[in-house]
Design an enzyme around this catalytic site. Structure first.
Site, mmCIF file in Angstrom:
data_model
loop_
_atom_site.group_PDB
_atom_site.id
_atom_site.type_symbol
_atom_site.label_atom_id
_atom_site.label_comp_id
_atom_site.label_asym_id
_atom_site.label_seq_id
_atom_site.Cartn_x
_atom_site.Cartn_y
_atom_site.Cartn_z
ATOM 1 N N GLU A 228 17.437 40.588 48.277
ATOM 2 C CA GLU A 228 17.069 40.244 46.732
ATOM 3 C C GLU A 228 18.037 41.572 46.126
ATOM 4 O O GLU A 228 18.892 41.210 45.140
ATOM 5 C CB GLU A 228 15.931 40.673 46.305
ATOM 6 C CG GLU A 228 15.063 39.390 46.694
ATOM 7 C CD GLU A 228 14.204 39.499 48.082
ATOM 8 O OE1 GLU A 228 14.765 40.338 48.851
ATOM 9 O OE2 GLU A 228 13.137 39.187 48.361
ATOM 10 N N GLY A 283 8.560 52.731 51.829
ATOM 11 C CA GLY A 283 8.904 52.282 50.551
ATOM 12 C C GLY A 283 7.909 52.348 49.495
ATOM 13 O O GLY A 283 8.233 52.871 48.238
ATOM 14 N N GLU A 369 0.002 46.081 50.753
ATOM 15 C CA GLU A 369 1.146 46.223 52.001
ATOM 16 C C GLU A 369 0.621 47.142 52.746
ATOM 17 O O GLU A 369 0.873 46.959 54.012
ATOM 18 C CB GLU A 369 2.337 46.534 51.226
ATOM 19 C CG GLU A 369 3.438 45.874 52.227
ATOM 20 C CD GLU A 369 5.012 46.238 51.368
ATOM 21 O OE1 GLU A 369 5.505 47.348 51.397
ATOM 22 O OE2 GLU A 369 5.592 45.326 51.222
ATOM 23 N N HIS A 406 -10.849 39.606 27.146
ATOM 24 C CA HIS A 406 -10.652 38.015 26.551
ATOM 25 C C HIS A 406 -9.959 37.209 27.392
ATOM 26 O O HIS A 406 -9.383 36.166 27.309
ATOM 27 C CB HIS A 406 -10.056 38.260 25.286
ATOM 28 C CG HIS A 406 -10.533 39.027 24.324
ATOM 29 N ND1 HIS A 406 -11.533 38.758 23.469
ATOM 30 C CD2 HIS A 406 -10.578 40.514 24.080
ATOM 31 C CE1 HIS A 406 -11.825 39.805 22.690
ATOM 32 N NE2 HIS A 406 -11.378 40.949 23.181
ATOM 33 N N LYS A 526 10.924 36.413 55.503
ATOM 34 C CA LYS A 526 12.602 37.000 55.268
ATOM 35 C C LYS A 526 13.342 36.243 56.210
ATOM 36 O O LYS A 526 14.501 35.583 55.975
ATOM 37 C CB LYS A 526 12.502 38.319 55.678
ATOM 38 C CG LYS A 526 12.089 39.231 54.471
ATOM 39 C CD LYS A 526 12.525 41.034 54.757
ATOM 40 C CE LYS A 526 11.578 41.728 54.120
ATOM 41 N NZ LYS A 526 11.954 43.194 54.450
HETATM 42 O O1 F6P Z 1 8.577 44.226 50.936
HETATM 43 C C1 F6P Z 1 9.026 44.783 52.121
HETATM 44 C C2 F6P Z 1 9.780 45.986 51.747
HETATM 45 O O2 F6P Z 1 10.009 46.587 52.853
HETATM 46 C C3 F6P Z 1 8.945 47.002 51.006
HETATM 47 O O3 F6P Z 1 7.973 47.656 52.132
HETATM 48 C C4 F6P Z 1 9.995 47.618 50.307
HETATM 49 O O4 F6P Z 1 9.261 48.797 49.546
HETATM 50 C C5 F6P Z 1 10.705 46.842 49.891
HETATM 51 O O5 F6P Z 1 10.727 45.807 50.972
HETATM 52 C C6 F6P Z 1 12.114 47.235 49.580
HETATM 53 O O6 F6P Z 1 12.976 47.784 50.629
HETATM 54 P P1 F6P Z 1 14.264 48.494 50.255
HETATM 55 O O7 F6P Z 1 14.045 49.652 49.631
HETATM 56 O O8 F6P Z 1 14.545 48.829 51.684
HETATM 57 O O9 F6P Z 1 15.294 47.640 49.704
#
Ligand code: F6P
Length: 562
Positions: A228, A283, A369, A406, A526
């Site tokens: 992403e 993370g 998580e 509410h 993923k």
């Molecule tokens: O959702 C999985 C994950 O590995 C999280 O633990 C982490 O915060 C996120 O993806 C983003 O990862 P990165 O900082 O490596 O882009």
């Protein structure tokens, strides 16, 4: 020793010797839970006039009232006994010592080093990591001030007015939450935006009204491989280059926050414009690392240091306070009590402060998580339906009060689920406005009172309620909550509040004997998405080998796209 056996041995942890349900304290708690199941909060308060002040604890400017939890003195003693026998203190010390307590990833868990003062030493693999932490903080501080004071200009020489953080999960939720929470001390002349979703709408809407010549993009990703984030960063690069038409513009409009210098360079960002952190920062525990660069630009280096000081104060409290006065230990134990022994499946976090609107969303990653695990550290299944099994990680959710009142509070008051609540409130408003703050605070106190004590049919009769309406208007009460009350929302207070929940999660993980620092559960989706992308993009009809539902959905999507 075979390779497998060697890596297995390397992953061994001294903490998982005894299955939790075999611990005497666990068994005593099970029996105790059955024994107190009929005891009402009303009865507990009636029999102890000091309960409301006694079952409280205070540290780092946070006053925790847990008297409205369904606990007795015996419950608390047994929970503390459980924490001791589960090795919570030993495990915490192992964390502070930089041991690889994240056994499945062979990583240390040292977010506490991110907020350690310069004078403290914290070792990992024989090296004191604190000087490195402060070196990055210094570099961030210089850069943040350059942006804030107009010295860091864009490619055309115009000062930066907009900062777009591109990241997801822990590289997004903490900064989003903190920038919103601390808006009152932030530089209002800067526009902060956050892009996380791979849905193109997120990026398009975030930059729609921004001028690329005045925009700095911070690509925040620990791994610098997250699909992403990489997609959004690529679109950001196209957006900047589309307007400025010169590759050299990248150096002025992009910086990176990552542990992966090679990938940063491969993306085209000069590693001189990269702020690093370390493998030992998870993370969801990274908002106080360089991942907090957007927060630091918003509130300034001094504000960021105040935030870190608040984190550190709670770290020290967690490390040193006796368990029965220790806020994170108490909160962690109450979460275990409600989840595992009383069978509550969710926990609502209800901040009565608009600035904390994103706090529940941030907590969802931190808690779920971390504690969304179904095997122990040793890989043994924890099946709540099986003999000796138990329930782990509750579902955390919430919205700021009074809006939730509410919306979903009806279910909390009268539904069939019992939902423990954490109310968070401040004595002083940052935006005093007429009677608003008294109204807000009256609501938070009233909600906790209504949940605990409810309204009986006798009360309704005395009020002249029609008999047929009585079942509908009765509130059962006995619904547990804690209230966290603080003076006002400052950077330091926010740091302490976050560290409180971080360490509460640690306590929960230690008691459930799970690894609250890995997240293998996000991998499968993923991988499958990686396989499906080329099937969606193929020009020729691809051969599909999924289940019949997934195959049909992919084919229908392809047809709908023509
Ligand atoms: O959702 C999985 C994950 O590995 C999280 O633990 C982490 O915060 C996120 O993806 C983003 O990862 P990165 O900082 O490596 O882009």
């Amino acid at each position: 020793m075979s390779g497998d056996a060697a890596s297995q041995a390397a992953c061994e942890t001294p903490f998982d010797a005894m299955a939790r349900p075999q611990l005497p304290a666990w068994q005593e708690l099970e029996a105790h839970a059955a024994a107190v199941s009929d005891t009402s909060l009303r009865a507990l308060f009636d029999s102890d006039a000091s309960r409301g002040t006694r079952l409280t604890a205070e540290a780092c400017g946070l006053y925790l009232d847990f008297s409205k939890q369904r606990v007795t003195d015996e419950t608390l003693q047994l929970l503390v006994k459980l924490a001791r026998s589960a090795g919570v203190a030993e495990r915490a010390e192992a964390m502070f010592r930089g041991e690889r307590i994240n056994v499945t990833e062979r990583r240390a868990v040292l977010h506490v080093a991110l907020r350690a003062p310069k004078s403290q030493q914290i070792f990992f693999d024989g090296e004191d990591v604190v000087p490195g932490v402060h070196a990055v903080l210094e570099a961030m501080g210089v850069f943040a001030n350059d942006v804030r004071e107009g010295r860091w200009t864009g490619h055309t020489g115009r000062p930066i007015r907009n900062v777009v953080n591109i990241g997801i999960g822990g590289s997004d939720l903490g900064p989003v939450m903190a920038c919103q929470a601390l808006r009152h001390v932030s530089d209002r002349s800067l526009t902060l935006r956050f892009v996380s979703n791979v849905d193109g709408t997120d990026f398009a809407e975030a930059v729609r009204d921004l001028d690329p010549a005045e925009t700095l993009c911070i690509v925040s990703s620990k791994t610098f491989t997250t699909q992403e984030t990489m997609a959004n960063a690529g679109s950001a690069r196209d957006w900047v280059l589309g307007a400025l038409e010169d590759e050299a513009a990248i150096a002025r409009h992009f910086v990176a926050v990552s542990t992966n210098a090679d990938a940063v360079a491969a993306f085209g960002i000069d590693t001189a414009n990269m702020f690093g952190f370390w493998d030992w920062v998870g993370g969801r525990y990274s908002m106080d690392s360089a991942i907090g660069l957007s927060t630091m630009i918003a509130i300034g280096p001094d504000g960021f240091r105040e935030l870190l000081a608040g984190f550190h104060a709670m770290d020290e409290h967690f490390r040193s306070a006796p368990f029965d006065e220790n806020l994170p230990v108490l909160m962690g134990l109450l979460a275990v009590w409600n989840t595992t022994f009383l069978g509550c499946r969710t926990l609502a976090v209800l901040p009565y402060d608009q600035y904390l609107a994103r706090f529940p969303a941030y907590l969802q990653q931190l808690t779920m998580e971390s504690c969304g695990k179904r095997v122990t550290l040793a890989g043994e299944p924890i099946d709540p339906a099986a003999d000796g099994g138990y329930t782990t990680g509750p579902i955390y959710w919430g919205e700021p009060g009074t809006n939730g009142q509410h919306s979903f509070y009806q279910l909390i008051h009268q539904g069939t689920e019992v939902i423990p609540c954490d109310f968070i409130a401040f004595a002083n408003s940052l935006n005093p406005l007429g009677r608003h703050h008294h109204l807000l605070m009256a609501n938070v106190f009233a909600q906790a009172e209504a949940l605990a004590f409810g309204k009986s049919s006798e009360q309704l009769v005395a009020e002249g309620c029609a008999e047929w309406l009585i079942p509908h208007r009765t509130f059962p009460g006995n619904r547990p909550s804690s209230t966290i009350l603080a003076d006002r929302l400052t950077p330091a207070l926010l740091g302490s509040l976050i560290a409180l929940y971080e360490h509460s999660v640690f306590v929960q993980g230690a008691i459930w004997n799970i690894n609250c620092f890995d997240q293998w559960g996000v991998e499968l989706g993923k991988q499958l998405a990686g396989k499906i992308v080329p099937e969606l993009e193929a020009t020729d009809e691809p051969e599909l080998a999924h289940d019949s539902s997934t195959n049909a959905l992919i084919r229908r999507y392809r047809r709908m796209r023509g």
